[in-house]
Design a protein around this motif. Structure first.
Motif, mmCIF file in Angstrom:
data_model
loop_
_atom_site.group_PDB
_atom_site.id
_atom_site.type_symbol
_atom_site.label_atom_id
_atom_site.label_comp_id
_atom_site.label_asym_id
_atom_site.label_seq_id
_atom_site.Cartn_x
_atom_site.Cartn_y
_atom_site.Cartn_z
ATOM 1 N N ALA A 81 0.844 -1.208 0.000
ATOM 2 C CA ALA A 81 0.000 0.000 0.000
ATOM 3 C C ALA A 81 0.876 1.254 0.000
ATOM 4 N N ARG A 82 0.392 2.289 -0.645
ATOM 5 C CA ARG A 82 1.166 3.525 -0.779
ATOM 6 C C ARG A 82 1.435 4.210 0.553
ATOM 7 N N ASN A 83 0.589 3.981 1.535
ATOM 8 C CA ASN A 83 0.771 4.655 2.824
ATOM 9 C C ASN A 83 1.660 3.855 3.784
ATOM 10 N N LYS A 84 2.166 2.714 3.367
ATOM 11 C CA LYS A 84 3.069 1.896 4.198
ATOM 12 C C LYS A 84 4.513 2.296 3.902
ATOM 13 N N PHE A 85 4.902 3.476 4.405
ATOM 14 C CA PHE A 85 6.212 4.029 4.078
ATOM 15 C C PHE A 85 7.358 3.168 4.597
ATOM 16 N N ASP A 86 7.181 2.565 5.768
ATOM 17 C CA ASP A 86 8.246 1.723 6.316
ATOM 18 C C ASP A 86 8.488 0.501 5.433
ATOM 19 N N ALA A 87 7.407 -0.124 4.970
ATOM 20 C CA ALA A 87 7.534 -1.303 4.120
ATOM 21 C C ALA A 87 8.160 -0.934 2.775
ATOM 22 N N TRP A 90 11.871 -0.274 3.410
ATOM 23 C CA TRP A 90 12.566 -1.539 3.632
ATOM 24 C C TRP A 90 12.778 -2.267 2.308
ATOM 25 N N SER A 91 11.749 -2.286 1.457
ATOM 26 C CA SER A 91 11.865 -2.954 0.158
ATOM 27 C C SER A 91 12.922 -2.290 -0.712
ATOM 28 N N MET A 92 12.998 -0.967 -0.656
ATOM 29 C CA MET A 92 14.015 -0.254 -1.432
ATOM 30 C C MET A 92 15.421 -0.605 -0.941
ATOM 31 N N GLU A 93 15.595 -0.625 0.373
ATOM 32 C CA GLU A 93 16.914 -0.975 0.923
ATOM 33 C C GLU A 93 17.271 -2.423 0.592
ATOM 34 N N PHE A 94 16.295 -3.316 0.712
ATOM 35 C CA PHE A 94 16.509 -4.723 0.377
ATOM 36 C C PHE A 94 16.890 -4.855 -1.101
ATOM 37 N N GLY A 95 16.200 -4.105 -1.962
ATOM 38 C CA GLY A 95 16.489 -4.135 -3.393
ATOM 39 C C GLY A 95 17.901 -3.655 -3.696
ATOM 40 N N LYS A 96 18.341 -2.605 -2.995
ATOM 41 C CA LYS A 96 19.704 -2.102 -3.206
ATOM 42 C C LYS A 96 20.739 -3.154 -2.834
ATOM 43 N N LEU A 97 20.493 -3.849 -1.726
ATOM 44 C CA LEU A 97 21.421 -4.908 -1.315
ATOM 45 C C LEU A 97 21.435 -6.056 -2.326
ATOM 46 N N GLU A 98 20.255 -6.427 -2.814
ATOM 47 C CA GLU A 98 20.171 -7.504 -3.795
ATOM 48 C C GLU A 98 20.854 -7.101 -5.113
ATOM 49 N N LEU A 99 20.725 -5.852 -5.494
ATOM 50 C CA LEU A 99 21.387 -5.371 -6.712
ATOM 51 C C LEU A 99 22.900 -5.437 -6.556
ATOM 52 N N GLU A 100 23.389 -5.042 -5.383
ATOM 53 C CA GLU A 100 24.832 -5.142 -5.125
ATOM 54 C C GLU A 100 25.296 -6.592 -5.195
ATOM 55 N N LYS A 101 24.500 -7.513 -4.638
ATOM 56 C CA LYS A 101 24.848 -8.942 -4.708
ATOM 57 C C LYS A 101 24.911 -9.406 -6.155
ATOM 58 N N LEU A 102 23.918 -9.003 -6.939
ATOM 59 C CA LEU A 102 23.881 -9.415 -8.348
ATOM 60 C C LEU A 102 25.080 -8.852 -9.107
ATOM 61 N N GLN A 103 25.489 -7.634 -8.785
ATOM 62 C CA GLN A 103 26.633 -7.031 -9.452
ATOM 63 C C GLN A 103 27.922 -7.776 -9.122
ATOM 64 N N LYS A 104 28.033 -8.289 -7.894
ATOM 65 C CA LYS A 104 29.249 -8.992 -7.474
ATOM 66 C C LYS A 104 29.266 -10.457 -7.893
ATOM 67 N N MET A 105 28.103 -11.014 -8.200
ATOM 68 C CA MET A 105 28.000 -12.433 -8.535
ATOM 69 C C MET A 105 28.672 -12.759 -9.852
ATOM 70 N N LYS A 106 29.288 -13.924 -9.870
ATOM 71 C CA LYS A 106 29.800 -14.475 -11.116
ATOM 72 C C LYS A 106 29.025 -15.765 -11.335
#
Length: 120
Positions: A81-87, A90-106
């Motif tokens: 939901a648009r009003n769930k700013f914490d969620a 959190w999803s944005m931060e989780f996505g950034k971490l996952e993107l970093e993992k994907l960039q480092k993965m071979k």
């Protein structure tokens, strides 16, 4: 005979029909075509994921599976939901971490596990 006078009613009609069609397609609500800052960030992150996945030298079926996985993850989180700013944050931060993992993965191959249904 002026071309402008003959085209003006046609143009007006087309614009009117386009607006009416847009209202019907969006349930009678006026649609704000501007995207918020967070929507732009999410779109940017989605494109970054797809770019990074494209950089990986994977077989075609693995490439499709990876793109499908990225799409599913974004679709799953799009239901927040648009009003769930914490969620959202959190999803944005989780996505950034996952993107970093994907960039480092071979990786050489990517596949999705699809569990069998109980009827099989």
């Amino acid at each position: 005979v002026s071309t402008q006078s003959t085209w003006a009613p046609v143009l007006f009609f087309l614009l009117y029909m386009f607006r009416w069609t847009a209202l019907v397609l969006h349930g009678g609500k006026k649609v704000n075509k501007r995207k918020s800052t967070i929507q732009l960030e999410v779109l940017r992150m989605y494109r970054d994921f797809l770019r990074e996945a494209h950089k990986k030298a994977l077989p075609e079926e693995s490439q499709k599976a990876l793109n499908q996985h990225i799409r599913q993850e974004f679709e799953k989180r799009s239901r927040i939901a648009r009003n769930k700013f914490d969620a959202i944050q959190w999803s944005m931060e989780f996505g950034k971490l996952e993107l970093e993992k994907l960039q480092k993965m071979k990786i050489q191959h990517f596949g999705l596990f699809v569990p069998r249904s109980k009827s099989q």
